[in-house]
Design an enzyme around this catalytic site. Structure first.
Site, PDB file in Angstrom:
ATOM      1  N   HIS A  12      13.233  11.837   3.410  1.00 47.83           N
ATOM      2  CA  HIS A  12      12.650  13.118   3.781  1.00 47.83           C
ATOM      3  C   HIS A  12      12.451  14.043   2.584  1.00 47.83           C
ATOM      4  CE1 HIS A  12      10.642  15.610   6.520  1.00 47.83           C
ATOM      5  NE2 HIS A  12      11.225  16.619   5.934  1.00 47.83           N
ATOM      6  N   TYR A  29       8.806  15.965   0.421  1.00 47.23           N
ATOM      7  CA  TYR A  29       8.612  17.252  -0.246  1.00 47.23           C
ATOM      8  C   TYR A  29       8.480  17.092  -1.752  1.00 47.23           C
ATOM      9  CZ  TYR A  29       9.057  19.183   4.259  1.00 47.23           C
ATOM     10  OH  TYR A  29       8.804  19.463   5.571  1.00 47.23           O
ATOM     11  N   ASP A  41       6.678  21.170 -26.748  1.00 44.55           N
ATOM     12  CA  ASP A  41       6.613  19.831 -26.148  1.00 44.55           C
ATOM     13  C   ASP A  41       7.689  19.774 -25.084  1.00 44.55           C
ATOM     14  OD1 ASP A  41       6.504  16.985 -25.650  1.00 44.55           O
ATOM     15  OD2 ASP A  41       5.553  16.767 -27.606  1.00 44.55           O
ATOM     16  N   HIS A  87       0.849  -1.199   0.000  1.00 41.19           N
ATOM     17  CA  HIS A  87       0.000   0.000   0.000  1.00 41.19           C
ATOM     18  C   HIS A  87       0.883   1.247   0.000  1.00 41.19           C
ATOM     19  CE1 HIS A  87      -2.946   3.026   1.165  1.00 41.19           C
ATOM     20  NE2 HIS A  87      -2.198   3.311   2.235  1.00 41.19           N
ATOM     21  N   GLU A 122      11.819  13.058  -0.226  1.00 36.73           N
ATOM     22  CA  GLU A 122      10.676  12.435  -0.906  1.00 36.73           C
ATOM     23  C   GLU A 122       9.351  13.027  -0.431  1.00 36.73           C
ATOM     24  OE1 GLU A 122      10.313  10.298  -3.316  1.00 36.73           O
ATOM     25  OE2 GLU A 122       8.177   9.880  -3.063  1.00 36.73           O
ATOM     26  N   ARG A 144       1.910   1.322  15.036  1.00 37.75           N
ATOM     27  CA  ARG A 144       1.493   1.126  13.651  1.00 37.75           C
ATOM     28  C   ARG A 144       1.907  -0.270  13.196  1.00 37.75           C
ATOM     29  NH1 ARG A 144       5.844   4.811  10.313  1.00 37.75           N
ATOM     30  NH2 ARG A 144       4.745   4.050   8.496  1.00 37.75           N
ATOM     31  N   SER A 150      12.563   5.722 -13.797  1.00 42.60           N
ATOM     32  CA  SER A 150      11.532   6.489 -14.496  1.00 42.60           C
ATOM     33  C   SER A 150      11.456   7.909 -13.944  1.00 42.60           C
ATOM     34  CB  SER A 150      10.183   5.785 -14.346  1.00 42.60           C
ATOM     35  OG  SER A 150       9.132   6.681 -14.562  1.00 42.60           O
ATOM     36  N   SER A 151      11.487   8.031 -12.610  1.00 45.95           N
ATOM     37  CA  SER A 151      11.395   9.362 -12.011  1.00 45.95           C
ATOM     38  C   SER A 151      12.575  10.228 -12.399  1.00 45.95           C
ATOM     39  CB  SER A 151      11.392   9.269 -10.485  1.00 45.95           C
ATOM     40  OG  SER A 151      10.287   8.587 -10.055  1.00 45.95           O
ATOM     41  N   SER A 204      -1.268  26.882  -5.764  1.00 45.35           N
ATOM     42  CA  SER A 204      -0.897  28.269  -6.053  1.00 45.35           C
ATOM     43  C   SER A 204      -1.433  28.754  -7.393  1.00 45.35           C
ATOM     44  CB  SER A 204       0.633  28.418  -6.040  1.00 45.35           C
ATOM     45  OG  SER A 204       1.133  28.031  -4.787  1.00 45.35           O
ATOM     46  N   TRP A 206       6.998   0.089   3.959  1.00 48.52           N
ATOM     47  CA  TRP A 206       7.550   0.746   2.762  1.00 48.52           C
ATOM     48  C   TRP A 206       8.946   1.281   3.031  1.00 48.52           C
ATOM     49  CZ3 TRP A 206       8.727   5.847   1.027  1.00 48.52           C
ATOM     50  CH2 TRP A 206       8.629   6.835   2.011  1.00 48.52           C
ATOM     51  N   THR A 249       7.111  26.927   5.603  1.00 45.75           N
ATOM     52  CA  THR A 249       5.805  26.308   5.368  1.00 45.75           C
ATOM     53  C   THR A 249       4.707  27.255   5.824  1.00 45.75           C
ATOM     54  OG1 THR A 249       6.876  24.221   5.869  1.00 45.75           O
ATOM     55  CG2 THR A 249       4.503  24.175   5.631  1.00 45.75           C
ATOM     56  N   HIS A 300      15.215  13.060  11.791  1.00 50.01           N
ATOM     57  CA  HIS A 300      14.085  13.218  12.707  1.00 50.01           C
ATOM     58  C   HIS A 300      13.089  12.067  12.571  1.00 50.01           C
ATOM     59  CE1 HIS A 300      11.831  15.883   9.574  1.00 50.01           C
ATOM     60  NE2 HIS A 300      11.490  14.644   9.433  1.00 50.01           N
ATOM     61  N   HIS A 301      13.305  11.189  11.591  1.00 51.76           N
ATOM     62  CA  HIS A 301      12.499   9.966  11.513  1.00 51.76           C
ATOM     63  C   HIS A 301      13.086   8.881  12.402  1.00 51.76           C
ATOM     64  CE1 HIS A 301      10.183  11.343   7.962  1.00 51.76           C
ATOM     65  NE2 HIS A 301      11.286  12.015   7.709  1.00 51.76           N
ATOM     66  N   LYS A 354       4.040  29.978   3.326  1.00 52.17           N
ATOM     67  CA  LYS A 354       3.202  29.567   2.199  1.00 52.17           C
ATOM     68  C   LYS A 354       1.721  29.623   2.574  1.00 52.17           C
ATOM     69  CE  LYS A 354       4.776  26.665  -0.795  1.00 52.17           C
ATOM     70  NZ  LYS A 354       5.751  27.104  -1.767  1.00 52.17           N
TER      71      LYS A 354
END
Lengths: 189, 524, 374
Positions: free
Chosen positions: B251, B255, B104, B75, B253, B448, B167-168, B266, B140, B326, B300-301, B329
């Site tokens: 991390h 963002y 293009d 998931h 990722e 979790r 791909s990314s 925006s 994950w 943040t 921090h994770h 924004k």
């Protein structure tokens, strides 16, 4: 698109591919970098003898050294510190002994990994002699005394009163019957 | 790239399936990205519902623990890499060339490849469930050394991550090159729509972060099969090292997912406030500083792995600092709405929903930034709630806003406004029903990734599961709205939104022609 | 409009739900802490929640005011401003000060949390797939602690007890008011030792030790769980800590030492099959049931069935060997030689051969296990 734009695109592509490759390398560079940081901060001890700078014994302070040992892997063996704790002065030479017993019927190649709690104490505990510097081959049914000689340096922070030195013994391959891996190799080394 | 040159001028394109396989047109590819991501969203959603079904009541009813772990793993991976990221790449493909006046993408052929890598990768992920031993049950985050114990499903997952990463990276290189080199005359960097800016920054983040993930999973692979010891203490490695490498990618990722969402919002908020975006320059700087900070806070994770206290302090302060840009924004978006002349069509509703709920997710992020509090909440449902507020209410709602906003431009037809509003209200209510209560579960100490829980957690889990099914079903309504719009939607007016002022609205007819801006517009 | 009626209905339903929640005493916050550090964490969380709530109301007060007043349908004309340097500087600088105000108590709590110096006692906690091992370094007490909830409750065949999934066969026992230092490590994969009310969570990492501490302020039973995904039974390895008075603690330690738990056996005695089988049931439930299942059916192919199994109904020496030394072929079968006493191994092997649908009638004596260890 004009030729000049195509040329510029190729140029940008080249640069970005280089960046991506460099970052892939950076992922791998984090490995030695991490080891270095751990070594400098004393989190993980490299398994080689330390050199002691200051051997002045500081009689005014005492540190409680605790000893702990673990034996890992899917085999029956034991690693036990002969004494649980000892009160030492910074600067004093400390000899301690761990007993390793192989109760299986195979000989085992073993490597011990040291670890300190609290971690920052590790920087100030110097191992002059340790069975963790080399791999041990312990034969079937063998018992062995493993010595450690260490010094708690007087530089150890004032608020540290107790230091635990813990060894974890791992099997590093070389048993006479190598596992017919259902789990791929590398798991237990 | 010679082929590119050729293709640019060939106006006849194959039809049927071959059109989609061979296409190098940014609009076709954008469409494929969006449909692919929706398909993966459905697959990942079904997995989420399996999880929530098992958690409906205490006890094991539906699945066994191993399969449950595989569901949480897949998931997560499918939603992050298969649904959210491709969705925003789809937006980028459609919108960036039109918004900067380019014909293009810079590398149309590579664009085709980067899309067509995705279906095999998605298939690998799904296929991994059916190999002996099942898929990877590691979460994950794929922490070592649990990964070493897994069966061959783990290898399939690793390969899938490699392909998705490839791909990314290709997609990102294309986006950066397009934005840097193909802007219309007069379209200076500081005149670019904010969506383009956010994607430029995101693409750089991707190019820097994805290879690190590729490195981490490659190390896992060699640890599993080739006797290396990167993460194995016995061989001189350290399991914690994996977490450092993973979160060095992980991390940014977060963002990578959030920043393009900021971009869409925006565009939407000014359009429906009929007022220019407040603080355009500070938005650009805030986005850039969030991106830079995102590389400096990864640990921090990992507050509970036992880092030195000095490191914990540094990561705590650096993480709290992210709240500043943040906040800027959010303030800017509210200031954009202030004294506007607002209307509340579906895109605007989703944008406001985003703003409201993403801010909530940001606030719980601040709570989690405080190390002593995080030690209590780490790996509990509080964290699950937090990142779903950021990813679902953040990224997904923003993607919905974007689809409703640009759909008229893409297909030349309007969606059903009433149904769109229903979709919004059902989504936001069921979303909160699902995830708001998970904060309470986490505070009370529910870990979790557990398939069963003690009786104290029963009521909130039941509410959460009901919410999840409601949320899942509401998304079928979205599918219906899309199909209805495509098949029988009313013809869209040339400019359905009064306040929309970017090039695709001002310089192109509706729907946008297959080839647009072959001669670049001039931007004043 | 239908939509309006619908949203009104939903609003009403939500309000009723909230009222219901408030009256039914749901746990909506961190559990009240039983340690001084836990209280500091609790207060820090309360402080940050207050700050968040104030900011939230402020920001969204503006937004909802705008939504209601600055809408086209009430005829509001759009203004055209799009920047204001003063305002932008203000809303960048003020959050910085708020954050500094938060960082101060957070830093204080963190430094305290990590200060493991001068403990009264040290306990080593080892994470296993899937149970906890506890070793009191000062008192030389050592035991394993695994899930005590019967499997039929989990499978829904029996009513779930009050402490469903949060009960263990042997809880950790510590004295009240003493600083207990916890050293964590793990045998196989990552685990995390987490007891919410004692405000501890520390990852357990194979090969390394980490330390944390707690000092319980009151006696009682506190329950927690493994917090780091560690495989199949991650959700089924709870932690129970009994905080007792110092006197009770001393009595408990003495009991542990004299009894030696189930480890003690009479070397002269030959145990009957029935004696060993009944003693083996508890060992089986604590160490084997997660994989081989309560009825011995296993979960093939990874976890083979014991009922009619190749090893459990084969030669008893092979049976003993695999329990003692683990499987050479299947890494999921761990070596229990280091974890279990001679008596426990003898009992569980005999149990597996004479229960779970097997009835071989043979038995293994603890002395034979001791001999096999040599």
């Amino acid at each position: 698109m004009s030729q000049s734009v195509l040329k510029r695109n190729r140029e940008t592509l080249r640069k970005l591919v280089v960046v991506a490759l460099l970052m892939f390398g950076f992922g791998y560079a984090l490995v030695p970098l991490y080891e270095k940081i751990c070594e400098v901060t004393g989190i993980n001890q490299v398994v080689k003898p330390d050199t002691v700078v200051n051997t002045q014994v500081d009689k005014s302070r005492t540190i409680v050294m605790e000893f702990d040992a673990n034996a890992r892997g899917d085999i029956a063996w034991e690693l036990i510190p002969r004494e649980r704790k000892r009160t030492v002065h910074p600067g004093e030479l400390v000899h301690v002994v761990f007993d390793l017993k192989n109760t299986t019927d195979v000989s085992v190649q073993a490597q011990a990994i040291p670890s300190f709690g609290p971690q920052r104490a590790g920087l100030h505990v110097k191992k002059l002699e340790c069975f963790c510097f080399t791999q041990q081959e312990i034969r079937a049914g063998e018992s062995r005394e493993l010595p450690v000689v260490l010094v708690v340096e007087p530089t150890i922070p004032q608020d540290v009163h107790t230091v635990t030195l813990s060894y974890t013994m791992f099997e590093v391959g070389g048993t006479q019957e190598p596992k017919t891996a259902m789990r791929p190799t590398g798991g237990n080394g | 790239m010679e082929a590119v040159h050729e293709h640019d001028h060939s106006h006849d394109h194959p039809t049927g399936l071959m059109r989609w396989v061979t296409t190098t047109n940014h609009k076709d590819i954008g469409t494929m990205y969006l449909w692919f991501s929706f398909a993966m969203f459905m697959v990942g959603g079904v997995m989420a519902l399996i999880i929530r079904t098992e958690l409906f009541q205490p006890g094991l009813q539906v699945v066994q623990p191993e399969f449950f772990n595989q569901m949480t793993t897949l998931h997560g991976l499918i939603m992050v890499f298969g649904a959210i990221m491709p969705a925003f790449v789809g937006f980028a493909n459609w919108q960036i060339p039109m918004m900067i006046g380019a014909p293009d993408m810079a590398f149309p052929r590579m664009n085709n490849w980067s899309f067509w890598l995705l279906p095999p990768a998605g298939t690998l992920l799904v296929l991994s469930m059916f190999v002996p031993g099942g898929s990877a049950g590691v979460g994950w985050t794929m922490y070592a050394p649990l990964t070493v114990q897994q069966g061959m499903g783990m290898d399939l997952v690793i390969f899938a991550v490699h392909i998705l990463g490839m791909s990314s990276i290709m997609g990102s290189i294309n986006i950066v090159t397009t934005i840097l080199n193909l802007r219309a005359p007069g379209m200076t960097m500081m005149k670019m729509p904010l969506f383009v800016w956010t994607w430029l920054i995101t693409a750089y983040l991707l190019i820097a972060a994805m290879p690190v993930l590729a490195g981490a999973v490659t190390m896992t692979l060699t640890d599993r099969h080739f006797g290396t010891h990167f993460f194995n203490a016995a061989g001189g490695g350290d399991p914690v090292l994996f977490q450092h490498i993973f979160w060095f990618f992980g991390h940014p990722e977060v963002y990578i997912i959030a920043i393009p969402a900021f971009g869409v919002i925006s565009q939407v908020i000014p359009a429906f406030s009929r007022k220019p975006l407040f603080g355009y320059a500070s938005m650009v700087y805030a986005t850039a500083s969030i991106a830079i900070l995102s590389f400096l806070v990864w640990a921090h994770h990992m507050y509970t792995v036992g880092m030195p206290v000095e490191a914990q302090l540094y990561y705590m302060f650096a993480t709290m600092l992210i709240a500043v840009p943040t906040g800027v924004k959010v303030f800017n978006w509210v200031a954009t709405m202030w004294k506007g002349s607002m209307t509340f069509e579906t895109p605007m509703l989703f944008a406001i929903g985003f703003l409201f709920l993403f801010t909530l997710g940001g606030f719980t992020g601040l709570v989690l930034a405080l190390t002593p509090v995080d030690v209590q909440l780490h790996d509990t449902y509080y964290v699950v709630a937090h990142f779903h507020y950021v990813m679902v209410a953040g990224a997904l709602f923003s993607a919905f806003a974007g689809v409703y906003f640009w759909l008229p431009k893409w297909i030349g037809k309007m969606y059903d406004e009433t149904l769109g509003k229903w979709h919004f209200w059902l989504s936001i209510i069921f979303f909160n029903l699902t995830f708001f209560v998970q904060h309470f579960l986490g505070l009370a100490g529910m870990p979790r990734r557990i398939p069963d829980y003690s009786l104290q957690f029963a009521d909130f889990n039941m509410i959460s599961s009901i919410g999840a099914f409601g949320f899942g079903l509401s998304q079928l309504l979205f599918l219906y709205i899309l199909i209805k719009a495509i098949r029988s939607g009313e013809k869209a007016p040339e400019k359905p939104w009064d306040g929309a002022d970017t090039l695709e609205w001002t310089h192109l007819p509706t729907p946008a022609p297959y080839h647009s801006f072959e001669t670049p517009p001039t931007v004043k | 409009m239908r939509l309006k009626a619908f949203s009104r209905l939903l609003f009403l339903a939500t309000a009723m739900l909230m009222a219901g929640l408030a009256s039914a005493e749901y746990q909506l916050n961190l559990k009240p802490a039983k340690t001084a550090l836990g209280e500091a964490v609790y207060d820090l969380h309360t402080l940050v929640m207050i700050i968040i709530t104030v900011i939230f109301i402020g920001v969204f007060g503006f937004m909802f005011y705008a939504i209601f007043k600055h809408r086209k349908s009430v005829g509001h004309q759009a203004a055209h401003f799009h920047e204001n340097t003063t305002v932008e500087i203000v809303w960048t600088v003020i959050p910085v000060f708020i954050l500094i105000g938060l960082a101060w108590p957070a830093t204080k709590a963190l430094l305290e949390m990590r200060d493991t110096s001068a403990p009264d006692m040290t306990i080593k906690v080892t994470g296993y797939q899937w149970k906890w091992g506890y070793e009191y370094l000062d008192d030389d007490v050592k035991f394993y602690s695994s899930l005590a909830t019967p499997r039929d409750q989990i499978q829904g065949d029996a009513e779930k007890g009050e402490h469903y999934l949060l009960e263990v066969d042997k809880p950790l026992v510590v004295p009240v008011g003493k600083k207990v230092r916890i050293l964590t490590t793990a045998n196989d994969v990552l685990h995390a030792w987490y007891v919410p009310e004692l405000a501890v969570k520390q990852d357990a990492i194979p090969g390394f030790i980490r330390d944390t501490w707690f000092q319980a302020e009151e006696t009682g039973t506190f329950r927690g769980q493994c917090a780091e995904l560690c495989g199949k039974e991650h959700g089924f390895m709870p932690i129970v800590v009994n905080v007792v008075s110092e006197d009770d603690y001393k009595i408990w330690v003495a009991e542990q030492k004299s009894a030696g738990g189930a480890a003690a056996y009479d070397p002269g005695k030959t145990y009957s099959v029935a004696e060993l089988t009944s003693a083996g049931e508890a060992v089986y439930k604590a160490h084997c049931v997660a994989c081989h299942q309560p009825n011995g059916s296993g979960m093939p192919p990874t976890f083979p069935a014991l009922t009619g199994g190749m090893i459990s109904t084969g030669p008893i020496a092979n049976h003993l060997d695999i329990v003692l030394n683990g499987s050479k072929k299947n890494p999921m079968m761990a070596a229990f030689g280091a974890q279990l006493s001679d008596m426990e191994i003898a009992a569980v092997v005999t149990y597996e051969r004479n229960a779970l649908g097997n009835s071989l009638g043979d038995s293994l004596q603890p002395g034979e296990v001791a001999a096999a260890r040599k």
